[in-house]
Structure formats: C-alpha cells, structure tokens
Design a protein around this motif. Structure first.
Motif: not given
Length: 65
Positions: A39-47, A49-50
């Motif tokens: 599964q991919t994370s429902p929240v991206s690493h970029t988000r 960090r924001e």
C-alpha cells in the motif's frame, strides 16, 4: 504467542515495545517485514513535511508507559 516471537525476532522489538504497540501498529509492522505492505501512504512525505513546517515540533499526546 506468534506475534510476540515475530516482534522480538524479526522487528527487534523489546517486550515493552510490543505491549505498548496498538494492534494496528503490530499488524502493519509484521506486514512490512513479511513484504506484504504494498500500500502507498495516504499522506505523501511532502505533505507531512508541510504539516510539520506549519505547526512546528510538538510533544506527543501518547502517554509514556
């Protein structure tokens, strides 16, 4: 208890870490070491960090054992 053996041997968790983990945390950790976490994370690493940049560092709300 299979889960405790997996946590100890494969995850390198102490008994205290095992007992402090939620069932969801344990399940996800076991799936990860078994290679079943596609599964991919429902929240991206970029988000993430924001969000951290916008709110700063805060203490955990989780109680220490």
């Amino acid at each position: 208890m299979f889960e405790l053996a997996v946590a100890s041997e494969r995850l390198n968790w102490s008994p205290a870490t095992f007992w402090a983990a939620t069932p969801s945390e344990l399940s996800m950790a076991i799936a990860g070491v078994a290679g079943r976490s596609a599964q991919t994370s429902p929240v991206s690493h970029t988000r993430i960090r924001e969000i951290v940049a916008g709110h700063g560092s805060q203490k955990s709300i989780r109680r220490k054992a």
